[in-house]
Motif scaffolding. Sequence first.
Motif, PDB file in Angstrom:
ATOM      1  N   ASP A 251     -36.472  22.123 -71.921  1.00 62.04           N
ATOM      2  CA  ASP A 251     -36.338  20.670 -71.809  1.00 62.04           C
ATOM      3  C   ASP A 251     -37.696  19.960 -71.781  1.00 62.04           C
ATOM      4  O   ASP A 251     -37.763  18.766 -72.062  1.00 62.04           O
ATOM      5  CB  ASP A 251     -35.549  20.301 -70.541  1.00 62.04           C
TER       6      ASP A 251
ATOM      7  N   PHE B 107     -29.827  24.480 -72.904  1.00 64.96           N
ATOM      8  CA  PHE B 107     -30.581  25.605 -72.352  1.00 64.96           C
ATOM      9  C   PHE B 107     -30.637  26.755 -73.361  1.00 64.96           C
ATOM     10  O   PHE B 107     -31.627  27.480 -73.449  1.00 64.96           O
ATOM     11  CB  PHE B 107     -29.989  25.992 -70.988  1.00 64.96           C
TER      12      PHE B 107
ATOM     13  N   GLN C  35     -25.056  27.387 -64.836  1.00 63.01           N
ATOM     14  CA  GLN C  35     -26.516  27.537 -64.901  1.00 63.01           C
ATOM     15  C   GLN C  35     -27.097  28.148 -63.612  1.00 63.01           C
ATOM     16  O   GLN C  35     -27.962  29.025 -63.692  1.00 63.01           O
ATOM     17  CB  GLN C  35     -27.129  26.164 -65.202  1.00 63.01           C
TER      18      GLN C  35
ATOM     19  N   ARG D  92     -38.120  24.929 -56.243  1.00 69.13           N
ATOM     20  CA  ARG D  92     -36.836  25.171 -55.568  1.00 69.13           C
ATOM     21  C   ARG D  92     -36.804  26.592 -55.011  1.00 69.13           C
ATOM     22  O   ARG D  92     -36.879  27.561 -55.757  1.00 69.13           O
ATOM     23  CB  ARG D  92     -35.662  24.994 -56.534  1.00 69.13           C
TER      24      ARG D  92
ATOM     25  N   GLU E  33     -42.314  27.650 -59.041  1.00 66.83           N
ATOM     26  CA  GLU E  33     -41.066  26.875 -59.021  1.00 66.83           C
ATOM     27  C   GLU E  33     -40.859  26.265 -57.631  1.00 66.83           C
ATOM     28  O   GLU E  33     -40.849  26.988 -56.636  1.00 66.83           O
ATOM     29  CB  GLU E  33     -39.890  27.802 -59.384  1.00 66.83           C
TER      30      GLU E  33
HETATM   31  C1  LIG Z   1     -23.927  17.818 -67.628  1.00 68.36           C
HETATM   32  C2  LIG Z   1     -24.781  18.797 -68.372  1.00 68.36           C
HETATM   33  C3  LIG Z   1     -24.181  19.883 -69.002  1.00 68.36           C
HETATM   34  C4  LIG Z   1     -24.958  20.783 -69.716  1.00 68.36           C
HETATM   35  N1  LIG Z   1     -24.334  21.830 -70.345  1.00 68.36           N
HETATM   36  C5  LIG Z   1     -25.062  22.708 -71.054  1.00 68.36           C
HETATM   37  C6  LIG Z   1     -24.448  23.858 -71.655  1.00 68.36           C
HETATM   38  O1  LIG Z   1     -23.240  24.078 -71.551  1.00 68.36           O
HETATM   39  N2  LIG Z   1     -25.245  24.732 -72.347  1.00 68.36           N
HETATM   40  C7  LIG Z   1     -26.590  24.521 -72.452  1.00 68.36           C
HETATM   41  O2  LIG Z   1     -27.258  25.323 -73.110  1.00 68.36           O
HETATM   42  N3  LIG Z   1     -27.208  23.459 -71.851  1.00 68.36           N
HETATM   43  C8  LIG Z   1     -26.489  22.556 -71.157  1.00 68.36           C
HETATM   44  N4  LIG Z   1     -27.107  21.524 -70.512  1.00 68.36           N
HETATM   45  C9  LIG Z   1     -28.568  21.381 -70.606  1.00 68.36           C
HETATM   46  C10 LIG Z   1     -29.300  22.285 -69.608  1.00 68.36           C
HETATM   47  O3  LIG Z   1     -28.902  21.991 -68.305  1.00 68.36           O
HETATM   48  C11 LIG Z   1     -30.812  22.098 -69.769  1.00 68.36           C
HETATM   49  O4  LIG Z   1     -31.139  22.156 -71.134  1.00 68.36           O
HETATM   50  C12 LIG Z   1     -31.577  23.188 -68.999  1.00 68.36           C
HETATM   51  O5  LIG Z   1     -31.550  22.965 -67.616  1.00 68.36           O
HETATM   52  C13 LIG Z   1     -33.040  23.245 -69.443  1.00 68.36           C
HETATM   53  O6  LIG Z   1     -33.679  24.285 -68.762  1.00 68.36           O
HETATM   54  P1  LIG Z   1     -35.255  24.243 -68.502  1.00 68.36           P
HETATM   55  O7  LIG Z   1     -35.563  25.489 -67.745  1.00 68.36           O
HETATM   56  O8  LIG Z   1     -35.962  23.957 -69.761  1.00 68.36           O
HETATM   57  O9  LIG Z   1     -35.478  22.954 -67.615  1.00 68.36           O
HETATM   58  P2  LIG Z   1     -34.955  22.635 -66.146  1.00 68.36           P
HETATM   59  O10 LIG Z   1     -33.643  23.265 -65.906  1.00 68.36           O
HETATM   60  O11 LIG Z   1     -35.089  21.175 -65.973  1.00 68.36           O
HETATM   61  O12 LIG Z   1     -36.003  23.383 -65.231  1.00 68.36           O
HETATM   62  C14 LIG Z   1     -37.317  22.883 -65.050  1.00 68.36           C
HETATM   63  C15 LIG Z   1     -37.853  23.502 -63.782  1.00 68.36           C
HETATM   64  O13 LIG Z   1     -39.198  23.089 -63.597  1.00 68.36           O
HETATM   65  C16 LIG Z   1     -39.406  22.849 -62.221  1.00 68.36           C
HETATM   66  N5  LIG Z   1     -40.546  21.923 -62.113  1.00 68.36           N
HETATM   67  C17 LIG Z   1     -40.582  20.608 -62.406  1.00 68.36           C
HETATM   68  N6  LIG Z   1     -41.815  20.112 -62.164  1.00 68.36           N
HETATM   69  C18 LIG Z   1     -42.576  21.148 -61.730  1.00 68.36           C
HETATM   70  C19 LIG Z   1     -43.934  21.274 -61.317  1.00 68.36           C
HETATM   71  N7  LIG Z   1     -44.759  20.218 -61.284  1.00 68.36           N
HETATM   72  N8  LIG Z   1     -44.382  22.488 -60.929  1.00 68.36           N
HETATM   73  C20 LIG Z   1     -43.558  23.569 -60.965  1.00 68.36           C
HETATM   74  N9  LIG Z   1     -42.254  23.498 -61.339  1.00 68.36           N
HETATM   75  C21 LIG Z   1     -41.772  22.304 -61.714  1.00 68.36           C
HETATM   76  C22 LIG Z   1     -38.087  22.267 -61.726  1.00 68.36           C
HETATM   77  O14 LIG Z   1     -37.910  22.476 -60.340  1.00 68.36           O
HETATM   78  C23 LIG Z   1     -37.076  23.049 -62.546  1.00 68.36           C
HETATM   79  O15 LIG Z   1     -36.588  24.190 -61.892  1.00 68.36           O
HETATM   80  C24 LIG Z   1     -26.365  20.604 -69.786  1.00 68.36           C
HETATM   81  C25 LIG Z   1     -26.980  19.529 -69.129  1.00 68.36           C
HETATM   82  C26 LIG Z   1     -26.189  18.624 -68.438  1.00 68.36           C
HETATM   83  C27 LIG Z   1     -26.854  17.462 -67.754  1.00 68.36           C
END
Ligand SMILES: Cc1cc2nc3c(=O)[nH]c(=O)nc-3n(C[C@H](O)[C@H](O)[C@H](O)COP(=O)(O)OP(=O)(O)OC[C@H]3O[C@@H](n4cnc5c(N)ncnc54)[C@H](O)[C@@H]3O)c2cc1C
Length: 523
Positions: A304, A317, A123, A42, A40
Amino acid sequence: MTNTPDAPRRVPVLIVGGGPVGLTTALELAHHGVASLIVEPRVDVEHSRPRAKTTSARTMELYRRTGAAAEIRRRAAIPVEWSSEVRFCTTATGREITRLSGVLGLDLQDSNLTAEAAQQVTQPVVEEALRALLQQRPESTLELGSRVIDVNLDGDLPFVRIENVDGVLSTVTCDYLVGADGSRSVVRAALGAHYVGAAAGRPNVNITFRSEQLGALLPEGGAIHHWVLNPSFPGVLGPLSLDGLWWAIATGTETIEDDDEAAALVRGLAGADIDVEVLATDPWQARMLLSDSYGSDRTYLVGDAAHQNPPWGGHGFNTGVGDAVNLAWKIAAVVQGWAPAELLDSYEAERRPVAQQTIDLAGENMRALSIDLTSPELIDDGPEGDQARSAAALSIKQVKHAEFYSLGLVLGYGYGPDSSHQAPTSGEYYPVVAAGNRLPHSRSTGGESIFDSLGREFTVLGGDGRWAAAAARRGVPLVIGDPVDDRVVLVRPDQHIAWAGPASDDPDTVLDSALRGFGPPTS
Ligand SMILES: Cc1cc2nc3c(=O)[nH]c(=O)nc-3n(C[C@H](O)[C@H](O)[C@H](O)COP(=O)(O)OP(=O)(O)OC[C@H]3O[C@@H](n4cnc5c(N)ncnc54)[C@H](O)[C@@H]3O)c2cc1C
């Protein structure tokens, strides 16, 4: 895990991305005894852009198995008992049009329907809780400050190149590669998979701010959202803490020039000349995207990286957590040798339809935002205004129902050919003991959750010694539990029912089928 200067490191599972879904995948793998490396970029979690705020009742039930539910509630700035209400108003301090109670599963504490209520928590706090739990797990290695820069899937095993925080390159091979790297996933690109769908339009700007005065001006009793149906300032605001930290969404706003403009928007939503310290602004547009493949063989996408839906209803999420739980037990079963590799084919067949249902529901929710619900009459002080507000109150209860009462989807999604009898957009959840469904929750007379009595892997409720023998022949970890009805019920590690049928059925045949997972729904 092994490492020499000349050879790539070899790990059982490499997780690309330590957002909430990657971290959950690692915790789930650890729960099943499988080691993983999470990469990761960050180093620190950023609190000023909170994104998800609703952790669903289903996610909390699943997190209960690993201790994450308790850890998240302990860290949450707003206790779940504080409020399960959403207000609709002309401004946050202005006239109230209506309110919805018991929203988003926040009122399900000690309920028979679930083992856990939902939790309002940001989050970043969820991510910090998961990081802290992983740091205590010997199975998990969290490599912060590093990024995967290249993924090669041409060989027998996935091979990746990693760049660390100092720019030093290293290589890793793994038995399984999990792409939890969000919308711009390098793993999705390496798979040759593509998002299908589009940005859904509808611009918004998020504002995170501090205000010491706002809380005292709002009605007593609290609300997690204040939906402002004001033609000049349509949007939503709500608390991030109980000591002056707030979020707002200005709906229909494309960009904000500077903090002064953001503060003016907040004052418009509040309807009062309050103190505002802007901490962050974030323009965003909703997306409705689903990857055409969730992966195969040894490489899979979660969260995502596989799907994106509009945030209305709070599912993004949470859907990713469902992916992580589903994939992790299957990888563990295959790595530990008690299920055939074919089980992993069921990951996409089971999870992709759930993401499609979620995108459909969230897309519907997006059709009734503050900007759509407002009208000039609503802010009229006279009898015309009273009439408009009464009519709006009735309409809001209908059009916002699916967004705030979505247990049909949250608890009711199922897997397999017969799973489609649940109707997610109806909001209602009907607990049914049927193959593919989540095991309906119940409590003992002492109040204990049935989920706490399940085994870590498979559980057979009402089974006899024949089941223990069949499981032992395959090396499948199996616990025998009390019957829930007159059938025998086989429950998977993810609390979904693999099979329910008569005691006369053959456990060997049933187990072999359960270890292949479900195919896609037929309708
Ligand atoms: C305004 C808003 C409100 C929301 N409210 C909700 C809610 O109430 N409830 C809910 O369930 N969802 C909500 N969501 C959606 C939620 O934020 C996302 O679905 C969630 O962040 C997805 O998690 P993830 O771990 O799949 O992806 P991400 O959170 O995008 O994490 C991906 C990770 O991969 C890392 N990464 C990227 N590229 C690389 C690489 N090449 N090598 C290594 N690491 C890498 C990034 O740094 C990041 O930490 C909301 C979204 C928004 C925009």
